[in-house]
Design an enzyme around this catalytic site. Structure first.
Site, mmCIF file in Angstrom:
data_model
loop_
_atom_site.group_PDB
_atom_site.id
_atom_site.type_symbol
_atom_site.label_atom_id
_atom_site.label_comp_id
_atom_site.label_asym_id
_atom_site.label_seq_id
_atom_site.Cartn_x
_atom_site.Cartn_y
_atom_site.Cartn_z
ATOM 1 N N ASN A 90 -24.813 10.786 54.514
ATOM 2 C CA ASN A 90 -25.516 9.536 54.803
ATOM 3 C C ASN A 90 -24.663 8.734 55.791
ATOM 4 O O ASN A 90 -23.502 8.399 55.492
ATOM 5 C CB ASN A 90 -25.722 8.756 53.505
ATOM 6 C CG ASN A 90 -26.563 7.514 53.695
ATOM 7 O OD1 ASN A 90 -26.363 6.756 54.645
ATOM 8 N ND2 ASN A 90 -27.502 7.276 52.798
ATOM 9 N N THR A 113 -27.772 -2.013 47.633
ATOM 10 C CA THR A 113 -27.895 -0.560 47.632
ATOM 11 C C THR A 113 -28.895 -0.184 46.547
ATOM 12 O O THR A 113 -29.293 -1.026 45.739
ATOM 13 C CB THR A 113 -26.527 0.113 47.384
ATOM 14 O OG1 THR A 113 -26.662 1.534 47.528
ATOM 15 C CG2 THR A 113 -25.991 -0.223 46.009
ATOM 16 N N HIS A 123 -30.989 5.695 55.564
ATOM 17 C CA HIS A 123 -31.795 4.866 54.675
ATOM 18 C C HIS A 123 -32.079 3.543 55.387
ATOM 19 O O HIS A 123 -31.401 2.538 55.156
ATOM 20 C CB HIS A 123 -31.058 4.625 53.356
ATOM 21 C CG HIS A 123 -31.884 3.973 52.305
ATOM 22 N ND1 HIS A 123 -31.758 4.263 50.953
ATOM 23 C CD2 HIS A 123 -32.852 3.024 52.371
ATOM 24 C CE1 HIS A 123 -32.608 3.521 50.256
ATOM 25 N NE2 HIS A 123 -33.268 2.755 51.109
ATOM 26 N N HIS A 153 -25.542 9.086 44.839
ATOM 27 C CA HIS A 153 -25.142 7.700 44.575
ATOM 28 C C HIS A 153 -23.794 7.688 43.854
ATOM 29 O O HIS A 153 -23.692 8.070 42.699
ATOM 30 C CB HIS A 153 -26.159 6.920 43.749
ATOM 31 C CG HIS A 153 -26.004 5.427 43.942
ATOM 32 N ND1 HIS A 153 -26.693 4.732 44.899
ATOM 33 C CD2 HIS A 153 -25.212 4.532 43.329
ATOM 34 C CE1 HIS A 153 -26.364 3.456 44.858
ATOM 35 N NE2 HIS A 153 -25.445 3.308 43.914
ATOM 36 N N ASP A 154 -22.783 7.253 44.588
ATOM 37 C CA ASP A 154 -21.412 7.118 44.088
ATOM 38 C C ASP A 154 -20.726 8.444 43.786
ATOM 39 O O ASP A 154 -19.665 8.464 43.150
ATOM 40 C CB ASP A 154 -21.359 6.220 42.848
ATOM 41 C CG ASP A 154 -21.620 4.756 43.187
ATOM 42 O OD1 ASP A 154 -21.604 4.416 44.382
ATOM 43 O OD2 ASP A 154 -21.851 3.964 42.260
ATOM 44 N N GLU A 206 -34.464 8.221 53.648
ATOM 45 C CA GLU A 206 -34.687 7.588 52.353
ATOM 46 C C GLU A 206 -35.280 6.197 52.550
ATOM 47 O O GLU A 206 -35.020 5.543 53.561
ATOM 48 C CB GLU A 206 -33.362 7.426 51.599
ATOM 49 C CG GLU A 206 -32.612 8.693 51.330
ATOM 50 C CD GLU A 206 -31.284 8.418 50.631
ATOM 51 O OE1 GLU A 206 -30.739 9.379 50.044
ATOM 52 O OE2 GLU A 206 -30.796 7.273 50.678
ATOM 53 N N HIS A 226 -21.332 6.355 51.390
ATOM 54 C CA HIS A 226 -20.309 5.315 51.285
ATOM 55 C C HIS A 226 -18.938 5.895 50.944
ATOM 56 O O HIS A 226 -17.938 5.618 51.631
ATOM 57 C CB HIS A 226 -20.721 4.286 50.228
ATOM 58 C CG HIS A 226 -19.761 3.159 50.075
ATOM 59 N ND1 HIS A 226 -19.729 2.091 50.945
ATOM 60 C CD2 HIS A 226 -18.784 2.936 49.160
ATOM 61 C CE1 HIS A 226 -18.772 1.254 50.568
ATOM 62 N NE2 HIS A 226 -18.184 1.751 49.490
#
Length: 238
Positions: free
Chosen positions: A7, A100, A43, A190-191, A70, A214
């Site tokens: 991402n 987020t 995204h 995610h994370d 996304e 991230h």
């Protein structure tokens, strides 16, 4: 092997902070793929605070791997995806002002709406994935919308893993088995990071793809982008 989709939202955030075109989003997308990533994820949000809608079109020139867009399927987003026609669209129920993504779809409550949107994307040859929490009933209902895949929202797993709790992998395993049972492909994101991704991958059956942004970009500040991507690919290898 589980595929790595990178991402690049945070690259756009950095670019937008100063105006101009540094860092060059398109060049980063090229480099990420050259370094071995099997996909690019973006995204775009309505306020275009990081990825701009124009970026989605410009990236078509350089994405040679899987292209995943996304977002919340508001009319503007739906129109964008139908014009760009990426490899995959991942539908996420994030509010316009969300920092987020922070929750998955209630695929039971929103079945009718999701079915309508999924049908339109699939009519245009776009693989469709639904961002969901790791709940068997939610995964079961996702299959009834016609979606091709679900993406498991891994924030809780990542948070508890960092605290030393490995038991939070359990609902993700159950959700993954349910996805297999009802014929859905499986993504996750995610994370996820270099510390927790291997344990997740090793315990989740039939994991097709992880989308990481991230954490990967933050890790690259210390380790370098090419090195970080290689480290992820090693952890995701069979």
């Amino acid at each position: 092997m589980t595929k790595l989709s990178v991402n690049i939202n945070k690259i756009a955030t950095l670019r937008n902070a100063r105006g101009g075109n540094i860092p060059d989003l398109l060049q980063v997308a090229k480099d990420v793929q050259q370094f071995g990533a099997e996909g690019i994820t973006i995204h775009p949000r309505p306020d275009e605070r990081h990825i701009r809608y124009q970026d989605a079109f410009d990236l078509l020139k350089v994405v040679t791997t899987e292209y995943n867009i996304e977002g919340n399927p508001i009319p503007k987003f739906i129109d964008l995806v139908l014009q760009v026609k990426p490899t995959q669209v991942t539908l996420v129920p994030d509010a316009e002002d969300a920092i987020t993504s922070n929750a998955g779809w209630d695929t039971v409550k929103h079945k009718s709406f999701l079915t309508e949107v999924v049908t339109e994307f699939k009519r245009n040859g776009i693989r469709t994935s639904l961002f969901v929490d790791p709940m068997e009933a939610i995964v079961t209902a996702a299959a009834t919308t016609g979606a091709d895949r679900v993406e498991l929202y891994t924030e809780r797993y990542a948070r508890e893993y960092a605290r030393g709790d490995r038991t939070q992998i359990a609902p993700y395993i159950k959700a993954a088995l349910e996805a297999q049972k009802v014929g859905l492909g499986l993504n996750a994101g995610h994370d996820l990071n270099l510390d927790n991704v291997k344990y997740f991958k090793d315990n989740i059956p039939n994991l097709s793809e992880v989308s990481i942004g991230h954490a990967l970009i933050c890790e690259a500040l210390y380790l370098g982008l090419e090195n970080v991507i290689q480290l992820y690919l090693n952890k995701l290898a069979d």
